[in-house]
Design a protein around this motif. Sequence first.
Motif, PDB file in Angstrom:
ATOM      1  N   SER A   1       0.846  -1.186   0.000  1.00 16.39           N
ATOM      2  CA  SER A   1       0.000   0.000   0.000  1.00 16.39           C
ATOM      3  C   SER A   1       0.885   1.240   0.000  1.00 16.39           C
ATOM      4  O   SER A   1       2.044   1.192   0.423  1.00 16.39           O
ATOM      5  CB  SER A   1      -0.927   0.019   1.221  1.00 16.39           C
ATOM      6  OG  SER A   1      -0.163   0.113   2.407  1.00 16.39           O
ATOM      7  N   ALA A   2       0.327   2.328  -0.487  1.00 12.89           N
ATOM      8  CA  ALA A   2       1.034   3.596  -0.538  1.00 12.89           C
ATOM      9  C   ALA A   2       0.056   4.723  -0.233  1.00 12.89           C
ATOM     10  O   ALA A   2      -1.143   4.600  -0.508  1.00 12.89           O
ATOM     11  CB  ALA A   2       1.660   3.813  -1.916  1.00 12.89           C
ATOM     12  N   ALA A   3       0.582   5.797   0.347  1.00 15.97           N
ATOM     13  CA  ALA A   3      -0.266   6.947   0.664  1.00 15.97           C
ATOM     14  C   ALA A   3       0.529   8.224   0.476  1.00 15.97           C
ATOM     15  O   ALA A   3       1.738   8.259   0.690  1.00 15.97           O
ATOM     16  CB  ALA A   3      -0.759   6.851   2.105  1.00 15.97           C
ATOM     17  N   SER A   4      -0.192   9.276   0.068  1.00 19.79           N
ATOM     18  CA  SER A   4       0.415  10.588  -0.106  1.00 19.79           C
ATOM     19  C   SER A   4      -0.575  11.647   0.338  1.00 19.79           C
ATOM     20  O   SER A   4      -1.759  11.578  -0.012  1.00 19.79           O
ATOM     21  CB  SER A   4       0.794  10.807  -1.567  1.00 19.79           C
ATOM     22  OG  SER A   4       1.328  12.098  -1.744  1.00 19.79           O
ATOM     23  N   ALA A   5      -0.097  12.609   1.101  1.00 22.59           N
ATOM     24  CA  ALA A   5      -0.977  13.657   1.608  1.00 22.59           C
ATOM     25  C   ALA A   5      -1.547  14.505   0.475  1.00 22.59           C
ATOM     26  O   ALA A   5      -2.751  14.767   0.435  1.00 22.59           O
ATOM     27  CB  ALA A   5      -0.232  14.535   2.611  1.00 22.59           C
ATOM     28  N   ASP A   6      -0.707  14.933  -0.463  1.00 16.39           N
ATOM     29  CA  ASP A   6      -1.170  15.809  -1.535  1.00 16.39           C
ATOM     30  C   ASP A   6      -0.792  15.348  -2.931  1.00 16.39           C
ATOM     31  O   ASP A   6      -1.117  15.997  -3.900  1.00 16.39           O
ATOM     32  CB  ASP A   6      -0.608  17.228  -1.330  1.00 16.39           C
ATOM     33  CG  ASP A   6      -1.142  17.868  -0.069  1.00 16.39           C
ATOM     34  OD1 ASP A   6      -2.344  17.745   0.192  1.00 16.39           O
ATOM     35  OD2 ASP A   6      -0.335  18.489   0.665  1.00 16.39           O
ATOM     36  N   GLY A   7      -0.074  14.237  -3.052  1.00 20.60           N
ATOM     37  CA  GLY A   7       0.416  13.793  -4.352  1.00 20.60           C
ATOM     38  C   GLY A   7      -0.324  12.570  -4.856  1.00 20.60           C
ATOM     39  O   GLY A   7      -1.522  12.425  -4.650  1.00 20.60           O
TER      40      GLY A   7
ATOM     41  N   LYS B   1       0.354   4.746  -5.728  1.00 20.32           N
ATOM     42  CA  LYS B   1      -0.094   3.584  -6.487  1.00 20.32           C
ATOM     43  C   LYS B   1       0.552   2.336  -5.909  1.00 20.32           C
ATOM     44  O   LYS B   1       1.631   2.387  -5.316  1.00 20.32           O
ATOM     45  CB  LYS B   1       0.227   3.723  -7.970  1.00 20.32           C
ATOM     46  CG  LYS B   1       1.709   3.774  -8.300  1.00 20.32           C
ATOM     47  CD  LYS B   1       1.937   3.925  -9.799  1.00 20.32           C
ATOM     48  CE  LYS B   1       3.427   4.031 -10.110  1.00 20.32           C
ATOM     49  NZ  LYS B   1       3.661   4.132 -11.542  1.00 20.32           N
ATOM     50  N   SER B   2      -0.134   1.222  -6.077  1.00 16.13           N
ATOM     51  CA  SER B   2       0.435  -0.060  -5.662  1.00 16.13           C
ATOM     52  C   SER B   2      -0.041  -1.123  -6.645  1.00 16.13           C
ATOM     53  O   SER B   2      -1.094  -0.988  -7.266  1.00 16.13           O
ATOM     54  CB  SER B   2       0.034  -0.416  -4.234  1.00 16.13           C
ATOM     55  OG  SER B   2      -1.357  -0.574  -4.128  1.00 16.13           O
TER      56      SER B   2
ATOM     57  N   ALA C   1       4.844  -0.651  -4.329  1.00 19.98           N
ATOM     58  CA  ALA C   1       4.052   0.491  -3.867  1.00 19.98           C
ATOM     59  C   ALA C   1       4.918   1.740  -3.968  1.00 19.98           C
ATOM     60  O   ALA C   1       6.118   1.697  -3.668  1.00 19.98           O
ATOM     61  CB  ALA C   1       3.597   0.273  -2.433  1.00 19.98           C
ATOM     62  N   GLN C   2       4.299   2.843  -4.394  1.00 20.22           N
ATOM     63  CA  GLN C   2       5.042   4.090  -4.539  1.00 20.22           C
ATOM     64  C   GLN C   2       4.119   5.268  -4.299  1.00 20.22           C
ATOM     65  O   GLN C   2       2.975   5.276  -4.758  1.00 20.22           O
ATOM     66  CB  GLN C   2       5.634   4.186  -5.938  1.00 20.22           C
ATOM     67  CG  GLN C   2       6.417   5.475  -6.170  1.00 20.22           C
ATOM     68  CD  GLN C   2       7.094   5.511  -7.529  1.00 20.22           C
ATOM     69  OE1 GLN C   2       7.527   4.490  -8.045  1.00 20.22           O
ATOM     70  NE2 GLN C   2       7.177   6.693  -8.117  1.00 20.22           N
TER      71      GLN C   2
END
Length: 148
Positions: free
Chosen positions: A69-75, A78-79, A96-97
Amino acid sequence: MLGRTLFRICVVVGVTTAMPVHAQECNTAATVGSGGSAAAGGTSASTVGTAGTCNTDNGTTSSIGVGGSAASADGKAKSRTTVKENPNQLQGKAKAQAIDQGTFSKSQTKTTVKDDELQSRTKTMSHVPGEKPTKSKSKVIIPLPEEQ
């Protein structure tokens, strides 16, 4: 005006007959796994992989599980996860990136079950522009024990 909601109920009835199945003990067995996480700024990425195999008098049974899994606050994040099987091996990959402008985090895990070994490796990396990237690697190889 009131809205109406329609509820549907489905009932499935089935009959199965049970046949006793006796568990077999493994002559040889092994498990392997690895995983990792990376985080920088408002991004994070994690992957994990695990596999096991059991050799019995009737053959070999193996299992594999991978995920990420991947997470970004404002960007963007993808996984991707794939599992492939062929006569020589069972293989699972997770990638994941997450990226937010120039800041990014990524992780990838590859896990395989071959005839003579189990293997799992994970690589992670995170980077903030203007700073040195943070990297890590782990690799675990388990040779299958010889049958006694």
